[in-house]
Write an enzyme that holds these catalytic residues in place. Structure first.
Site, PDB file in Angstrom:
ATOM      1  N   ASN A  98     -29.331  13.599   9.013  1.00 48.59           N
ATOM      2  CA  ASN A  98     -29.908  13.938   7.713  1.00 48.59           C
ATOM      3  C   ASN A  98     -28.936  14.707   6.811  1.00 48.59           C
ATOM      4  OD1 ASN A  98     -32.321  12.633   7.590  1.00 48.59           O
ATOM      5  ND2 ASN A  98     -33.587  14.375   8.238  1.00 48.59           N
ATOM      6  N   LEU A 338     -36.678  14.737  16.945  1.00 48.35           N
ATOM      7  CA  LEU A 338     -35.891  13.756  16.183  1.00 48.35           C
ATOM      8  C   LEU A 338     -34.483  14.255  15.842  1.00 48.35           C
ATOM      9  CD1 LEU A 338     -38.688  12.390  13.810  1.00 48.35           C
ATOM     10  CD2 LEU A 338     -37.805  11.386  15.915  1.00 48.35           C
ATOM     11  N   HIS A 339     -34.161  15.479  16.164  1.00 47.88           N
ATOM     12  CA  HIS A 339     -32.775  15.966  16.042  1.00 47.88           C
ATOM     13  C   HIS A 339     -32.208  15.797  14.636  1.00 47.88           C
ATOM     14  CE1 HIS A 339     -33.716  14.417  20.100  1.00 47.88           C
ATOM     15  NE2 HIS A 339     -33.402  15.664  20.406  1.00 47.88           N
ATOM     16  N   CYS A 340     -33.060  15.962  13.622  1.00 46.50           N
ATOM     17  CA  CYS A 340     -32.635  15.851  12.211  1.00 46.50           C
ATOM     18  C   CYS A 340     -31.987  14.501  11.931  1.00 46.50           C
ATOM     19  CB  CYS A 340     -31.684  16.972  11.811  1.00 46.50           C
ATOM     20  SG  CYS A 340     -32.417  18.590  11.838  1.00 46.50           S
ATOM     21  N   ALA A 341     -32.335  13.475  12.694  1.00 45.89           N
ATOM     22  CA  ALA A 341     -31.683  12.181  12.500  1.00 45.89           C
ATOM     23  C   ALA A 341     -32.681  11.044  12.658  1.00 45.89           C
ATOM     24  CB  ALA A 341     -30.522  12.030  13.480  1.00 45.89           C
TER      25      ALA A 341
END
Lengths: 386, 88
Positions: A98, A338-341
């Protein structure tokens, strides 16, 4: 406690990092670039130490082409906002974080065009996959060197050669690979590379930056943040030279003191030795998790093709529940979700539930990895049988 | 006393980088305030023996440290400018 969240930030740090920060606060303390007194000059020397260490690590001859920012996100924003004027086209991989996606979605509303190159099921991409998406208006190519979700490593040398052939600038997001895998900005011909200072470089949080290839003309890239630099104070316009152009405002010099020590540690230990250790741990994780019923591993199955990041799901369990149980029962610290992705998770087919992510680091041991695998076996067994 | 020269640069980041490159080459360098009669830049400059001017220029160019220019410091002007040593 077993810390397996090194993809978020590495921990612990080498002891020299905290020592350098304490020494700076106690004995130096001044702001570099401003004033010309002994302490301000000493602060500037410390900042130069950090630039030199990063330049050596990432394959750059001139340390003045290392620009420090608050983190890799700030460096990515600098390039994206600077190069993508209305009408410009950017090509990115389907594994971006992101830190790339959010600025791009914002720039799209201002008239930039974004094309996402689909990756394979394991997140992998080749230069040939990218080529068909290039247009005459393509100004920039952005590639995540290694996925923060599943560790997939992209062939940046091959992609840099493609970008050069087409006269398109390449921006590499090396947040997950700096300090963990060999990177040669000059040799590979990478125009712009964003790095995190607090992951594989082993510095403190609040450090990161942009490395700019000798061939890249900085007149093409306006400064995103403008302000005081201590230089050319009589002018109301931002300086047009490196590194001052992109370093307005008082820097995080205490962080850079720590970063210099962290990178020196990496250079002394050797990136190749670090890579071997992390690959060994990653291989053990993959082998151990693969044997557990109900566990599905995302990304490349071969540890040699990924950074030290292993994402997995446990059948019938939410990733957040698994992570919580791993911590509460076994003291294993990891990151679910979601690991910012979200784009990478879409590519991997793990939206919206996400995955559990184990990210071992330099200071993890094989015993810790074995214990973490045993912990997952317990948690997954309870899910299967209970 | 040997004749002196001063390397004028754009910023303190360049002055410190120049100092390091030249010190590593074993040259005699001192950080000084930029002489006001030579530049309106209020930062630091690098003082060197005038005889080292050409070699300093070559070294800095090879290292990629931008140099504005190198100026000789005459005895008279030196008398007007207090060149106190700064930094280590």
């Amino acid at each position: 406690m077993i810390y397996l969240d090194n993809a978020a930030t590495s921990w612990p740090k080498p002891p020299g990092v905290a020592d350098a920060m304490v020494r700076f606060l106690r004995d130096v303390g001044a702001s570099p670039g401003r004033s010309g007194h002994a302490l301000a000059n000493e602060a500037e020397r410390i900042r130069l130490d950090a630039r030199e260490a990063v330049a050596e690590l990432l394959g750059l001859r001139n340390p003045l082409r290392v620009v420090f920012t608050a983190n890799a996100t700030a460096a990515l924003n600098l390039v994206l906002h600077g190069l993508l004027t209305p009408g410009a086209h950017v090509v990115i991989s389907g594994m971006e974080h992101n830190a790339v996606m959010r600025p791009l979605r914002s720039l799209e509303t201002g008239g930039a065009a974004v094309t996402i190159v689909p990756c394979g099921a394991d997140g992998a991409l080749t230069a040939a996959d990218i080529e068909e998406y290039l247009r005459p208006t393509t100004r920039l190519l952005v590639v995540n060197h290694a996925s923060n979700v599943c560790g997939t490593v992209q062939p940046v040398g091959e992609i840099a050669a493609l970008a050069r052939r087409h006269g398109i600038a390449l921006l590499v997001d090396a947040a997950q690979t700096g300090g963990c895998r060999p990177i040669d900005v000059t040799g590979d011909g990478i125009d712009l590379l964003a790095f995190s200072g607090h992951k594989g470089l082993l510095g403190p949080t609040g450090t990161g930056g942009l490395v700019i290839h000798e061939d890249f003309d900085i007149d093409r890239l306006p400064a995103l943040i403008q302000g005081g630099t201590g230089s050319r104070s009589e002018h109301e316009r931002q300086p047009d030279f490196l590194p001052d152009k992109y370093e307005a405002g008082t820097p995080n010099i205490v962080g850079l003191a720590g970063l210099a020590a962290g990178v020196r540690f990496v250079l002394e230990r050797g990136v190749e030795a670090i890579r071997r250790h992390e690959q060994d741990l990653t291989g053990r994780l993959l082998a151990g998790l693969r044997e557990i019923a109900g566990v599905r591993i995302l990304g490349p199955q071969d540890a040699g093709q990924r950074a030290a990041v292993v994402s997995f799901t446990v059948a019938g369990r939410a990733s957040s529940d698994v992570a919580y149980e791993l911590e509460q029962r076994f003291g294993v610290l990891c990151r679910p979700g979601l690991h910012c992705a979200p784009l990478a998770h879409r590519t991997l087919g793990t939206l919206p539930g996400g995955t559990v992510r184990f990210a071992p680091g330099l200071f993890n041991t094989v015993e810790q990895i074995a214990a973490a695998v045993d912990a997952v076996r317990e948690v997954a067994g309870a899910a299967t049988h209970g | 006393m040997a004749e002196l020269a001063v390397i004028l640069v754009h910023s303190t980041s360049h002055a410190i980088a120049a100092e390091r490159v030249l010190k590593r080459a074993g040259l005699e360098v001192k950080l000084v305030p930029t002489p006001r009669h030579l530049s309106s830049n209020c930062g630091s400059a690098v003082r060197i023996p005038a005889r080292d001017g050409a070699v300093c220029e070559q070294l800095l160019q090879a290292a990629g440290v931008p140099v504005d220019r190198i100026e000789l410091l005459s005895e008279r002007k030196r008398g007007q400018e207090p060149f106190s040593e700064k930094g280590s």
